[in-house]
Design a protein around this motif. Sequence first.
Motif, short mmCIF file in Angstrom:
data_model
loop_
_atom_site.label_atom_id
_atom_site.label_comp_id
_atom_site.label_asym_id
_atom_site.label_seq_id
_atom_site.Cartn_x
_atom_site.Cartn_y
_atom_site.Cartn_z
N GLY A 59 54.40 79.43 43.66
CA GLY A 59 54.12 79.64 45.07
C GLY A 59 54.30 78.39 45.92
N ALA A 60 54.82 77.32 45.32
CA ALA A 60 55.06 76.09 46.08
C ALA A 60 56.24 76.27 47.03
CB ALA A 60 55.33 74.93 45.12
N GLU A 61 56.25 75.46 48.07
CA GLU A 61 57.41 75.40 48.97
C GLU A 61 58.32 74.30 48.46
OE1 GLU A 61 56.22 75.03 53.02
OE2 GLU A 61 54.85 76.75 52.93
N VAL A 62 59.48 74.70 47.92
CA VAL A 62 60.31 73.81 47.12
C VAL A 62 61.58 73.42 47.86
CG1 VAL A 62 61.49 73.51 44.91
CG2 VAL A 62 59.42 74.93 45.04
N THR A 63 61.89 72.12 47.81
CA THR A 63 63.18 71.61 48.26
C THR A 63 63.90 71.04 47.04
OG1 THR A 63 62.29 71.03 50.43
CG2 THR A 63 64.36 69.99 49.78
N ALA A 64 65.14 71.46 46.85
CA ALA A 64 65.96 70.99 45.73
C ALA A 64 67.15 70.21 46.27
CB ALA A 64 66.44 72.16 44.88
N VAL A 65 67.41 69.03 45.69
CA VAL A 65 68.49 68.16 46.17
C VAL A 65 69.41 67.81 45.00
CG1 VAL A 65 69.03 65.89 47.13
CG2 VAL A 65 67.07 67.17 48.00
N ASP A 66 70.70 67.84 45.26
CA ASP A 66 71.67 67.35 44.27
C ASP A 66 72.92 66.87 45.00
OD1 ASP A 66 71.79 67.93 40.94
OD2 ASP A 66 73.64 67.28 41.91
N VAL A 67 73.58 65.87 44.42
CA VAL A 67 74.79 65.32 45.02
C VAL A 67 76.01 66.18 44.71
CG1 VAL A 67 75.44 63.84 43.07
CG2 VAL A 67 76.01 63.13 45.43
N SER A 68 75.89 67.05 43.70
CA SER A 68 77.02 67.87 43.25
C SER A 68 77.10 69.18 44.03
CB SER A 68 76.88 68.16 41.76
OG SER A 68 77.70 69.25 41.37
N ARG A 69 78.28 69.47 44.57
CA ARG A 69 78.46 70.76 45.25
C ARG A 69 78.25 71.93 44.30
NH1 ARG A 69 82.40 67.67 47.97
NH2 ARG A 69 82.18 67.74 50.26
N ARG A 70 78.76 71.79 43.07
CA ARG A 70 78.61 72.88 42.10
C ARG A 70 77.14 73.11 41.77
NH1 ARG A 70 83.51 72.93 37.69
NH2 ARG A 70 85.24 72.94 39.18
N ALA A 71 76.36 72.03 41.69
CA ALA A 71 74.93 72.19 41.44
C ALA A 71 74.27 72.94 42.60
CB ALA A 71 74.28 70.83 41.23
N VAL A 72 74.63 72.58 43.83
CA VAL A 72 74.06 73.26 45.00
C VAL A 72 74.38 74.75 44.96
CG1 VAL A 72 74.23 73.47 47.52
CG2 VAL A 72 73.97 71.21 46.45
N TRP A 73 75.64 75.08 44.65
CA TRP A 73 76.02 76.50 44.57
C TRP A 73 75.26 77.19 43.43
CZ3 TRP A 73 81.85 74.92 44.61
CH2 TRP A 73 82.22 74.56 45.90
N THR A 74 75.09 76.48 42.31
CA THR A 74 74.38 77.06 41.17
C THR A 74 72.93 77.38 41.53
OG1 THR A 74 75.78 75.93 39.55
CG2 THR A 74 73.60 76.61 38.81
N VAL A 75 72.25 76.44 42.20
CA VAL A 75 70.85 76.67 42.57
C VAL A 75 70.75 77.82 43.57
CG1 VAL A 75 68.74 75.65 43.47
CG2 VAL A 75 70.32 74.25 42.15
N ARG A 76 71.65 77.85 44.53
CA ARG A 76 71.62 78.95 45.49
C ARG A 76 71.74 80.29 44.80
NH1 ARG A 76 75.48 76.03 49.97
NH2 ARG A 76 73.82 74.94 51.08
N ALA A 77 72.67 80.37 43.84
CA ALA A 77 72.88 81.63 43.13
C ALA A 77 71.65 81.99 42.30
CB ALA A 77 74.11 81.54 42.24
N ASN A 78 71.09 81.01 41.59
CA ASN A 78 69.93 81.30 40.74
C ASN A 78 68.69 81.64 41.56
OD1 ASN A 78 70.99 81.07 38.07
ND2 ASN A 78 71.18 78.87 38.40
N ALA A 79 68.52 80.99 42.69
CA ALA A 79 67.39 81.33 43.57
C ALA A 79 67.53 82.75 44.09
CB ALA A 79 67.30 80.33 44.71
N TRP A 80 68.75 83.11 44.47
CA TRP A 80 68.99 84.47 44.97
C TRP A 80 68.75 85.49 43.87
CZ3 TRP A 80 72.67 88.32 43.90
CH2 TRP A 80 72.70 89.38 44.83
N LEU A 81 69.27 85.23 42.67
CA LEU A 81 69.11 86.17 41.56
C LEU A 81 67.65 86.30 41.14
CD1 LEU A 81 72.22 85.12 39.45
CD2 LEU A 81 71.89 87.32 40.59
#
Length: 224
Positions: A59-81
């Motif tokens: 239930g935390a309000e989470v911010t995720a940071v990464d320098v890699s574009r692929r990592a950003v896309w991966t987190v977006r997909a996993n958060a959505w799924l």
Amino acid sequence: MPGYSRRVIALILPGVYAPQEDTELLTESLRAEAPAPGSQVLDVGTGSGALALEAARHGAEVTAVDVSRRAVWTVRANAWLSRLPVRIRRGNLFGPVRGRTFDLILANPPYVPAPDARHGPRGRSRAWDAGRDGRLLLDRICRDAPALLRPGGVLLIVHSALSDPDRTLRLLRTAGLKASVVRRRRIPFGPVLRSREDWLRRRGLLEPAARMEELVVVRAERTY
């Protein structure tokens, strides 16, 4: 650790660091902290987003940071799924969250000493190579993270004993935090360490008979 990665996340794009034993060890420490609903959590160097998603499940309000574009896309997909809300930012360490403060900061940075560190890590090796002493990013995290912690806030860092946990503790204590090693785990050498065994032994970072790597989680708390 393939079973662990399948259990935590649904998708990992090529070149993105997959959850392994260090992720699992840091996840155990995250669960022990039990972030309260609504608390502000930062996962820096998020990779696949496994830690960010675990914090969001609390239930935390989470911010995720990464320098890699692929990592950003991966987190977006996993958060959505996973149907979990995670704020995702691309950038170098704490740059995207400048001016903000957090109740909990999670860090699983690259920490493997690298023989050829003249030009910095490239490609997939950015997920593990960290200069000749393994502290290319660790020192920056120890320097910059304390200012982002709220009173009572906690920083959790996982890294190898090869990259000098005592230095991590000294830097964090010098910054005014209460710091200690809260978890340790010995694991067999992975492919990267096996390929560098001779070099690590010549540098005195590995004992002649050593066949296991020790991982540690450092917990640092701002008590004021």
